[in-house]
Design a protein around this motif. Structure first.
Motif, PDB file in Angstrom:
ATOM      1  N   GLN A 132       0.823  -1.259   0.060  1.00  0.00           N
ATOM      2  CA  GLN A 132       0.015  -0.055   0.052  1.00  0.00           C
ATOM      3  C   GLN A 132       0.932   1.290  -0.090  1.00  0.00           C
ATOM      4  OE1 GLN A 132      -2.676  -0.458   3.487  1.00  0.00           O
ATOM      5  NE2 GLN A 132      -3.984  -1.644   2.163  1.00  0.00           N
ATOM      6  N   LEU A 133       2.135   1.235   0.850  1.00  0.00           N
ATOM      7  CA  LEU A 133       2.806   2.494   0.671  1.00  0.00           C
ATOM      8  C   LEU A 133       3.480   2.496  -0.469  1.00  0.00           C
ATOM      9  CD1 LEU A 133       4.418   4.622   2.386  1.00  0.00           C
ATOM     10  CD2 LEU A 133       6.069   2.925   3.083  1.00  0.00           C
ATOM     11  N   ALA A 134       3.882   1.558  -1.387  1.00  0.00           N
ATOM     12  CA  ALA A 134       4.602   1.714  -2.627  1.00  0.00           C
ATOM     13  C   ALA A 134       3.582   2.364  -3.543  1.00  0.00           C
ATOM     14  CB  ALA A 134       5.164   0.426  -2.969  1.00  0.00           C
ATOM     15  N   THR A 135       2.221   1.775  -3.548  1.00  0.00           N
ATOM     16  CA  THR A 135       1.300   2.441  -4.544  1.00  0.00           C
ATOM     17  C   THR A 135       1.010   3.863  -4.215  1.00  0.00           C
ATOM     18  OG1 THR A 135       0.460   0.100  -4.563  1.00  0.00           O
ATOM     19  CG2 THR A 135      -0.889   1.809  -5.275  1.00  0.00           C
ATOM     20  N   ALA A 136       0.763   4.025  -3.087  1.00  0.00           N
ATOM     21  CA  ALA A 136       0.532   5.386  -2.554  1.00  0.00           C
ATOM     22  C   ALA A 136       1.448   6.154  -2.917  1.00  0.00           C
ATOM     23  CB  ALA A 136       0.328   5.507  -0.971  1.00  0.00           C
ATOM     24  N   THR A 137       2.668   5.973  -2.748  1.00  0.00           N
ATOM     25  CA  THR A 137       3.950   6.781  -3.111  1.00  0.00           C
ATOM     26  C   THR A 137       4.028   7.099  -4.585  1.00  0.00           C
ATOM     27  OG1 THR A 137       5.345   6.033  -1.117  1.00  0.00           O
ATOM     28  CG2 THR A 137       6.478   7.236  -2.776  1.00  0.00           C
TER      29      THR A 137
END
Length: 611
Positions: A132-137
């Protein structure tokens, strides 16, 4: 033993950080501030447990985020003129992320939590949290047009904004939390007793208000003073100028005066009739606001008013009393344009839209809400004839309730306010009849309408020579008439507006309207000097409404023009007639509007008697 000093230090150390995280999540600073404050109140309620946790802040944050999401209703950053374009772009980019992605990004950049703790807080495995963090970034940087290394710096303007926030004292937060704890304990005890005795008698006899100390009804507590050991009712709960600017038209609002409404007349809102809605209440707070108009902008002002009653029942009485102030507004040359019910705010909420016809013309929107023992009234005033933004007004009222709802344990906060137009409220002194606030201005006259007391309708001054409608017939019940004039305006005695109403059996009411319509249709044949023009007509199974303009020749050189309407709502019938004077008249469109208002008020008439 609970240590207040530990909580106070925790509150001061973490509140700004939590506000930043919550503001970044929603972009709604007023909702974020209220949510963080309320979450600390809940935290003190559970402090014995929370204080033993490895990271108490991780317990508070989910509560603050959940509260803010419930209260956040719009992208307020679009209205905040103080925001730089870069800050607005950051909020726009955050708004393009899903809620889970936004939380993952904010926990990574605005907390020092390790990956495992971040995953635990959002309730997903570590691998899913990392994804989720990678996608959000990736999505955030693309939307914002920056690199991943530049992301942390984008939150610094938000940090500077929240650092100037004003907070209630920690003692106030603890007092509200203690009240919450006592309420939960009391409710739990009552449920247990009810279960043991299998009887509702003990439960129904207990009230939360009974826990309060007796109020000194001889004097009203000043703003800022403690009203009882369980209540924190202080100016810290009122909105700031910056918060109001986010809610109403984006201007730079400033606070002018804050007090307990004990000075001057105490009439701080349009149509207000008394200093207090609850004369025996515990405390009152008033804050006034102003904003400097820009070039071509209207002059504006605003008021936030709040009263704390001793009991919920007393607050209900204050609510009903305040509603009557506005439903039957007595402020001269002030017209009630519309009434709106608002859901999602406290226990009950209503908006009133007024226009004051006095140079300069002013538009007023008054919001009245009740939650638990608290009544709040908010007002926005703007010169000029622009239509008000009722959604903004509802947001102002919701924010007022959200600021106040933690003051007592039995109050509901606001969530997502929804505004819908509703019929004018029943005026207790004049049920079913027009009131002064209904009447439009008269062209060429700068004085106010004044209505006579309702009288039994032995005659009908609302009728014309064409229809001669008679409300004194035996079949008509509750027949009343009322006349409106404008004193000291130099107008002839014939000038004025009269309404006559009555109730009867529905079939008789339908026949009554039918006969008036028939006599009006044949009037020109019966009276060669009459000219009848039907302006509007409608009918359905429940209602009838027809409006006419009638011109009668008084001589070869002189004639007079009347406006008349007949309306029915099931068993209730009303007639409105207006006689103008030279240079003093109501436009046909305004009279049609007034006739429809009269028809809407008809259901408030008493039911017809049974034969």
């Amino acid at each position: 033993m609970i240590q207040p000093d530990e909580f106070d230090a925790f509150y001061k150390r973490t509140r700004t950080r939590l506000l930043l995280q919550t503001y970044a999540l929603t972009g709604d600073l007023p909702a974020a501030r209220s949510a963080v404050r309320d979450s600390f109140i809940v935290t003190w309620h559970h402090w014995r447990k929370v204080s033993r946790m490895p990271d108490p802040e991780a317990w508070v944050r989910p509560h603050a985020w959940a509260q803010a999401q419930r209260r956040h209703t719009a992208r307020l950053w679009h209205r905040d003129k103080a925001l730089e374009p870069a800050e607005r772009a950051t909020f726009d980019a955050l708004g393009k992320l899903s809620l889970a992605q936004r939380k993952a990004l904010l926990l990574h950049h605005l907390t020092a939590l390790p990956p495992a703790e971040r995953a635990r807080e959002v309730g997903v495995p570590v691998a899913e949290s990392d994804r989720q963090l990678a996608t959000a970034t990736e999505r955030f940087t693309a939307a914002r047009g920056v690199t991943a290394d530049e992301v942390p710096g984008l939150f610094e303007p938000m940090r500077a904004r929240v650092e100037d926030s004003r907070w209630p004292r920690s003692t106030i937060v603890r007092r509200a939390g203690a009240a919450r704890r006592r309420t939960h304990t009391l409710v739990g005890a009552l449920v247990a007793v009810a279960a043991v005795f299998a009887s509702g008698s003990l439960v129904s006899g207990a009230t939360l208000e009974g826990q309060r100390q007796p109020a000194d009804t001889g004097a009203r507590t000043a703003a800022g003073a403690d009203t009882s050991p369980e209540v924190a009712f202080t100016p810290d709960l009122l909105l700031t100028g910056d918060e109001l600017g986010l809610l109403v038209d984006g201007r730079s609002w400033r606070e002018k005066r804050t007090g307990d409404n004990s000075e001057g007349s105490g009439l701080v809102t349009p149509c207000q009739q008394r200093r207090y809605a609850d004369p025996d209440g515990l405390a009152t707070m008033v804050r006034t606001f102003s904003a400097s108009p820009g070039k071509g902008e209207s002059t504006v002002s605003a008021v936030q008013f709040a009263e704390l009653s001793d009991t919920t029942r007393a607050s209900r009485r204050a609510w009903n009393r305040a509603l009557q102030w506005y439903a039957a507004c007595l402020t001269p040359r002030t017209q009630l344009i519309g009434t709106h019910t608002v859901t999602g705010i406290g226990d009950r909420a209503t908006l009133f839209h007024f226009r004051r016809w006095k140079d300069p013309d002013t538009t007023h929107v008054v919001g009245v809400a009740r939650t638990g023992q608290i009544l709040t009234i908010v007002t926005t005033n703007a010169t000029g004839g622009a239509e008000p933004d009722l959604k903004d007004a509802a947001g102002f009222l919701a924010a007022s309730v959200n600021g106040l709802c933690t003051a007592t344990p039995n109050a509901r906060c606001a969530s997502d306010p929804q505004v819908r137009e509703s019929a004018p409220l029943r005026v207790q002194a004049m049920p079913g009849l027009l009131v002064e606030a209904d009447l439009p201005p008269v062209a060429g006259v700068d004085r106010a309408w004044v209505g006579t007391p309702p009288l039994q309708a032995r005659s009908n001054a609302a009728a014309t020579g064409c229809d001669r409608a008679d409300f004194s017939q035996k079949q008509v019940s509750t027949a009343m008439t009322r006349t409106f004039v404008i004193p000291r305006a130099g107008l002839p005695e014939a000038f004025g507006l009269t309404q006559t109403v009555g109730t009867m059996k529905e079939a008789r009411a339908q026949e009554f309207v039918k006969s008036v319509r028939a006599r009006m249709a044949s009037c020109e044949e019966r009276d060669p000097g009459a000219e009848v023009e039907q302006l509007e007509s409608s009918s359905d199974a429940r209602t009838d409404l027809t409006i006419w303009r009638v011109t009668s020749e008084l001589s070869d050189e002189r004639s007079v023009t009347y406006l008349m309407a007949i309306a029915r709502d099931r068993t209730r019938v009303g007639q409105v007639g207006f006689v103008p004077a030279p240079g003093a008249f109501i436009e046909a469109g305004d009279f049609a509007w007034l006739s429809k208002r009269a028809a809407i008020r008809l259901p408030h008439l008493p039911r017809p008697r049974r034969d």
